[in-house]
Design an enzyme around this catalytic site. Structure first.
Site, PDB file in Angstrom:
ATOM      1  N   LYS A 108       0.841  -1.194   0.000  1.00 27.63           N
ATOM      2  CA  LYS A 108       0.000   0.000   0.000  1.00 27.63           C
ATOM      3  C   LYS A 108       0.877   1.244   0.000  1.00 27.63           C
ATOM      4  O   LYS A 108       1.870   1.314   0.739  1.00 27.63           O
ATOM      5  CB  LYS A 108      -0.905  -0.024   1.229  1.00 27.63           C
ATOM      6  CG  LYS A 108      -1.935   1.090   1.313  1.00 27.63           C
ATOM      7  CD  LYS A 108      -2.814   0.882   2.547  1.00 27.63           C
ATOM      8  CE  LYS A 108      -3.901   1.924   2.687  1.00 27.63           C
ATOM      9  NZ  LYS A 108      -4.747   1.682   3.890  1.00 27.63           N
ATOM     10  N   SER A 113      -9.718  -0.712   7.266  1.00 24.86           N
ATOM     11  CA  SER A 113      -9.140  -0.727   5.923  1.00 24.86           C
ATOM     12  C   SER A 113      -8.409  -2.010   5.576  1.00 24.86           C
ATOM     13  O   SER A 113      -8.174  -2.287   4.403  1.00 24.86           O
ATOM     14  CB  SER A 113      -8.183   0.464   5.761  1.00 24.86           C
ATOM     15  OG  SER A 113      -8.867   1.681   5.944  1.00 24.86           O
ATOM     16  N   SER A 146      -9.435   1.440   3.026  1.00 22.21           N
ATOM     17  CA  SER A 146      -8.643   2.251   2.123  1.00 22.21           C
ATOM     18  C   SER A 146      -7.596   1.444   1.360  1.00 22.21           C
ATOM     19  O   SER A 146      -7.013   1.937   0.393  1.00 22.21           O
ATOM     20  CB  SER A 146      -7.944   3.368   2.906  1.00 22.21           C
ATOM     21  OG  SER A 146      -7.054   2.833   3.882  1.00 22.21           O
TER      22      SER A 146
END
Length: 570
Positions: free
Chosen positions: A63, A161, A137
């Site tokens: 990420k 997330s 996210s």
């Protein structure tokens, strides 16, 4: 160049890399990635890996709020981007274990969101249905795994997330206890609440990666040692919400959750309903109270200084949330902290004596259009069961639990801090492949061979009846047992009356772990056989049959309707 073979994938490192990059081209999902390494660089690194390492040759996506040396960190904002000189601790530990980074993935900007659409790099489309959201996210990381590009991926989790995208992608999402994995090299969303998380298609791989990243690094002051090693109790007690606290789920999801609860019951766990109102009230504090000030402390200054980029490089929804964090006063923050403390105490009291809380991971799976029409409202629905975990210092683990209307459905196990391994043990039993087996004779409860089912890990599920076109015969065996054969449709005068149900044979469905079923079947003596049996409700199940030749000359006992009834009168 080495042609080392990964101990986990069984293919050469070079083949795995080529497969990943070919897959990237084939799926055509550019929005998954913010930056990708060159194929040749990844190939060179992968083929030089020591094949004895625990993650040798496995490919990982990271990420893009987690540092990877040589790749920019953007947190999904070009104006925020910087060039890290070192890997984040989590990344460094995976690389030391043999994993190879492919690239950096898209996310809800500054890790603020649960939808995966709040990024100037594009909304990340769901791997199963591109009309729907991926969840955020950690949208790109989860989708890279769900699409089969990488073996595992790193995300972060502040409000869910690392779990919501797992549920929407049919993945395992591990959110460890806060501090077990150091946050060194991670752009904070809420510094005191953030966790580095792992996505994988298998629980074992996700947990292995998490364990490899665990432990203080001497840099992150919030990093902690895992001091808990308690085993599961003999009969785990699984807490579930009250029915009223499950209202508002997407169509079919309540039924899917009920099936998951039943699966735990079949495993022999005790299921208890509890009032999780304190947890849900705590969840609301994450965005609706003063705790949002920590988001402003993390990146508010950058957004403040670049207000002219809102709607361009800076996502409007994210900017609204983060800039709103400048408003709460210190007094309001301390008041919310006291309220959180009291809610936490109430929540611990509610869950006292239970092993874990089982909930759906999220409440629905909206389309991209539905989120675009109501970006704040749609997002808020996603975190009902996830938002409280970090605030209340809990561990959590999301696992797949089947499909509803062709889309993944997931459930989540949550427990106190440092119960990570216990949650994994529960999830491992829940996700283990199983086989439902219909037995009609000596393996029924109370019959002489029932112990073989129990020894294979079997659990009784329910009584069941076959369709009306079966015959049952008493075989000349030791111990005595019957043989079931399908005889074709019921015809007048053959002694089997549809009205009386005499051609429908009663039996029991037992659920066995796949490995236990294989062992059980391997020891099955002739003339017994395993095949597909039609039930009277129109469904099919794996069941005991007999080779047709074995019933020649055997007594037809179909009229008794089952083995127990026959034995009772014999």
């Amino acid at each position: 160049m080495s042609t080392s073979t990964s101990t986990r994938t069984g293919i050469t490192a070079a083949a795995r890399v080529h497969d990943a990059y070919d897959r990237i081209q084939a799926v055509d999902r550019p929005e998954v990635w913010i930056s990708l390494r060159d194929r040749s660089d990844v190939l060179a690194e992968a083929t030089a890996i020591d094949p004895s390492l625990p993650l040798a040759g496995l490919l990982v996506a990271v990420k893009d709020n987690i540092d990877v040396a040589g790749l920019p960190t953007t947190a999904a904002s070009r104006s925020f981007a910087y060039e890290p000189t070192a890997d984040a601790t989590a990344v460094a530990r995976l690389r030391a274990a043999g994993a190879v980074v492919v690239g950096k993935t898209n996310l809800d900007q500054f890790a603020t969101g649960l939808v995966g659409t709040r990024s100037p790099f594009g909304a990340v489309r769901n791997a199963w249905d591109p009309r729907r959201i991926s969840g955020g996210s950690s949208s790109g990381s989860a989708t890279a795994v769900a699409l089969g590009i990488v073996d595992l991926a790193l995300g972060t989790d502040t409000a869910g997330s690392g779990r919501v995208p797992a549920a929407l992608g049919n993945l395992v999402g591990v959110k460890p206890t806060k501090g077990l994995v150091p946050n060194t090299g991670v752009v904070p969303a809420c510094r005191s609440q953030d966790c580095v998380t792992v996505f994988a298609r298998s629980l074992d791989l996700a947990r292995t990666a998490t364990e490899l990243m665990t432990g203080p690094d001497g840099v992150d002051p919030l990093a902690r040692e895992d001091t808990a090693h308690a085993a599961l109790p003999t009969t785990p007690r699984i807490a579930v919400p009250l029915p009223s606290q499950l209202e508002g789920l997407a169509p079919g999801w309540a039924e899917a959750f009920a099936a998951a609860v039943d699966r735990f019951r079949v495993l022999g766990h005790q299921v208890v309903e509890v009032d999780i109102a304190p947890l849900l009230d705590a969840a609301a504090l994450l965005y609706d109270g003063a705790f949002v000030a920590e988001r402003y402390a993390a990146v508010g200054a950058h957004i403040d200084a670049h207000r002219d980029l809102i709607g361009d490089d800076l996502d409007p929804s994210v900017a609204t949330i983060v800039l709103g964090g400048a408003t709460p006063t210190a007094a309001e923050l301390f008041a919310d902290q006291e309220r959180l403390d009291r809610l936490g105490a109430a929540g611990r009291a509610v869950l006292a004596g239970t092993t874990a809380l089982l909930t759906p991971t999220t409440t629905w799976h909206p389309t991209l259009a539905e989120v675009a029409a109501d970006p704040i409202g749609a997002n808020s629905r996603m975190g009902r069961y996830t938002n409280f975990a970090n605030l209340l210092d809990m561990a959590s683990l999301a696992v797949p639990a089947g499909f509803v209307d062709g889309l993944p459905f997931g459930v989540m196990l949550t427990g106190p801090a440092f119960t990570d391994r216990r949650l994994a043990a529960l999830a491992r039993a829940f996700t283990a492949p199983t086989v439902d087996l219909l037995v009609v004779g000596a393996h029924l409860r109370g019959q002489p061979l029932n112990g073989q089912l129990v020894a294979a890990g079997g659990s009784f599920v329910m009584e069941a009846h076959t369709a009306s076109d079966y015959r049952l015969y008493a075989l000349d065996t030791v111990p005595p047992k019957p043989g079931l054969v399908r005889a074709g449709p019921v015809t007048p005068g053959d002694g089997r009356s549809p009205a009386s149900g005499s051609g429908s044979i009663v039996g029991e469905v037992w659920r066995l772990p796949a490995a236990g079923f294989a062992t059980f079947v391997a020891a099955l003596p002739a003339p017994m056989a395993i095949g597909t049996v039609a039930l009277d409700d129109g469904t099919d199940v794996t069941g005991f049959l007999v080779e047709p030749w074995a019933v020649d000359g055997a007594q037809d006992i179909t009229q008794h309707g089952g083995w127990r009834a026959y034995r009772k009168q014999a």
